[in-house]
Scaffold this motif. Structure first.
Motif, PDB file in Angstrom:
ATOM      1  N   HIS A  26       0.849  -1.198   0.000  1.00 48.09           N
ATOM      2  CA  HIS A  26       0.000   0.000   0.000  1.00 48.09           C
ATOM      3  C   HIS A  26       0.883   1.246   0.000  1.00 48.09           C
ATOM      4  O   HIS A  26       1.927   1.274   0.647  1.00 48.09           O
ATOM      5  N   TRP A  27       0.434   2.269  -0.692  1.00 48.48           N
ATOM      6  CA  TRP A  27       1.255   3.485  -0.821  1.00 48.48           C
ATOM      7  C   TRP A  27       1.435   4.206   0.505  1.00 48.48           C
ATOM      8  O   TRP A  27       2.350   5.012   0.657  1.00 48.48           O
ATOM      9  N   GLU A  28       0.597   3.910   1.529  1.00 49.29           N
ATOM     10  CA  GLU A  28       0.751   4.535   2.838  1.00 49.29           C
ATOM     11  C   GLU A  28       1.570   3.682   3.810  1.00 49.29           C
ATOM     12  O   GLU A  28       1.716   4.043   4.973  1.00 49.29           O
ATOM     13  N   ALA A  29       2.102   2.568   3.341  1.00 49.25           N
ATOM     14  CA  ALA A  29       2.984   1.739   4.173  1.00 49.25           C
ATOM     15  C   ALA A  29       4.392   2.328   4.136  1.00 49.25           C
ATOM     16  O   ALA A  29       4.780   2.991   3.171  1.00 49.25           O
ATOM     17  N   THR A  30       5.154   2.064   5.186  1.00 49.28           N
ATOM     18  CA  THR A  30       6.541   2.535   5.261  1.00 49.28           C
ATOM     19  C   THR A  30       7.459   1.334   5.155  1.00 49.28           C
ATOM     20  O   THR A  30       7.341   0.385   5.935  1.00 49.28           O
ATOM     21  N   ILE A  31       8.374   1.381   4.193  1.00 50.31           N
ATOM     22  CA  ILE A  31       9.299   0.279   3.963  1.00 50.31           C
ATOM     23  C   ILE A  31      10.718   0.778   4.231  1.00 50.31           C
ATOM     24  O   ILE A  31      11.154   1.768   3.641  1.00 50.31           O
ATOM     25  N   GLY A  32      11.453   0.093   5.108  1.00 48.79           N
ATOM     26  CA  GLY A  32      12.820   0.484   5.448  1.00 48.79           C
ATOM     27  C   GLY A  32      13.805   0.159   4.336  1.00 48.79           C
ATOM     28  O   GLY A  32      13.445  -0.365   3.281  1.00 48.79           O
ATOM     29  N   THR A  33      15.067   0.440   4.590  1.00 50.23           N
ATOM     30  CA  THR A  33      16.122   0.149   3.615  1.00 50.23           C
ATOM     31  C   THR A  33      16.567  -1.298   3.746  1.00 50.23           C
ATOM     32  O   THR A  33      16.510  -1.885   4.828  1.00 50.23           O
ATOM     33  N   GLY A  34      17.005  -1.874   2.651  1.00 50.20           N
ATOM     34  CA  GLY A  34      17.524  -3.234   2.651  1.00 50.20           C
ATOM     35  C   GLY A  34      16.463  -4.312   2.843  1.00 50.20           C
ATOM     36  O   GLY A  34      16.780  -5.456   3.130  1.00 50.20           O
ATOM     37  N   VAL A  35      15.188  -3.953   2.660  1.00 51.48           N
ATOM     38  CA  VAL A  35      14.085  -4.908   2.849  1.00 51.48           C
ATOM     39  C   VAL A  35      13.996  -5.845   1.655  1.00 51.48           C
ATOM     40  O   VAL A  35      14.262  -5.455   0.522  1.00 51.48           O
ATOM     41  N   ARG A  36      13.603  -7.093   1.928  1.00 52.01           N
ATOM     42  CA  ARG A  36      13.376  -8.096   0.880  1.00 52.01           C
ATOM     43  C   ARG A  36      11.943  -8.572   1.010  1.00 52.01           C
ATOM     44  O   ARG A  36      11.565  -9.166   2.008  1.00 52.01           O
ATOM     45  N   ILE A  37      11.130  -8.288  -0.011  1.00 48.53           N
ATOM     46  CA  ILE A  37       9.726  -8.666   0.002  1.00 48.53           C
ATOM     47  C   ILE A  37       9.482  -9.622  -1.155  1.00 48.53           C
ATOM     48  O   ILE A  37       9.661  -9.262  -2.320  1.00 48.53           O
ATOM     49  N   GLY A  38       9.083 -10.845  -0.814  1.00 51.17           N
ATOM     50  CA  GLY A  38       8.901 -11.900  -1.807  1.00 51.17           C
ATOM     51  C   GLY A  38       7.576 -11.808  -2.548  1.00 51.17           C
ATOM     52  O   GLY A  38       6.739 -10.945  -2.271  1.00 51.17           O
ATOM     53  N   PRO A  39       7.358 -12.728  -3.500  1.00 50.54           N
ATOM     54  CA  PRO A  39       6.124 -12.726  -4.283  1.00 50.54           C
ATOM     55  C   PRO A  39       4.901 -13.054  -3.422  1.00 50.54           C
ATOM     56  O   PRO A  39       5.001 -13.757  -2.425  1.00 50.54           O
ATOM     57  N   HIS A  40       3.765 -12.526  -3.836  1.00 48.15           N
ATOM     58  CA  HIS A  40       2.468 -12.781  -3.193  1.00 48.15           C
ATOM     59  C   HIS A  40       2.412 -12.294  -1.751  1.00 48.15           C
ATOM     60  O   HIS A  40       1.633 -12.799  -0.954  1.00 48.15           O
ATOM     61  N   VAL A  41       3.236 -11.311  -1.421  1.00 50.82           N
ATOM     62  CA  VAL A  41       3.199 -10.661  -0.107  1.00 50.82           C
ATOM     63  C   VAL A  41       2.284  -9.448  -0.232  1.00 50.82           C
ATOM     64  O   VAL A  41       2.271  -8.778  -1.260  1.00 50.82           O
ATOM     65  N   SER A  42       1.513  -9.157   0.822  1.00 50.97           N
ATOM     66  CA  SER A  42       0.736  -7.920   0.837  1.00 50.97           C
ATOM     67  C   SER A  42       1.032  -7.167   2.131  1.00 50.97           C
ATOM     68  O   SER A  42       1.091  -7.756   3.207  1.00 50.97           O
ATOM     69  N   VAL A  43       1.261  -5.871   1.970  1.00 51.11           N
ATOM     70  CA  VAL A  43       1.544  -4.984   3.095  1.00 51.11           C
ATOM     71  C   VAL A  43       0.470  -3.899   3.060  1.00 51.11           C
ATOM     72  O   VAL A  43       0.388  -3.133   2.108  1.00 51.11           O
TER      73      VAL A  43
END
Length: 68
Positions: A26-43
């Motif tokens: 979601h555009w209002e989520a905050t994602i830190g640096t160096g994060v790894r987000i795999g397929p079919h993940v929802s935040v």
């Protein structure tokens, strides 16, 4: 038997750095640096993913949740 199988099981590989093309953040989520987000993940909205955190395939982070 379970201990023997666990001893020989290969660990799951980490997803590549960044957000996988099949993940949804979601555009209002905050994602830190160096994060790894795999397929079919929802935040979801307002969630915060800390630096260097790994989300394996299929994980769902609900609105307002803070991890890492």
């Amino acid at each position: 038997m379970v201990q023997a199988l666990e001893a020989f099981q290969r660990p799951e590989p980490f997803p590549d750095p960044g957000v996988h093309a099949l993940a949804w953040v979601h555009w209002e989520a905050t994602i830190g640096t160096g994060v790894r987000i795999g397929p079919h993940v929802s935040v979801d909205r307002g969630a915060h993913i800390g630096d260097n955190f790994v989300l394996q395939p299929g994980v769902r982070i609900h609105a307002g949740v803070v991890v890492g």
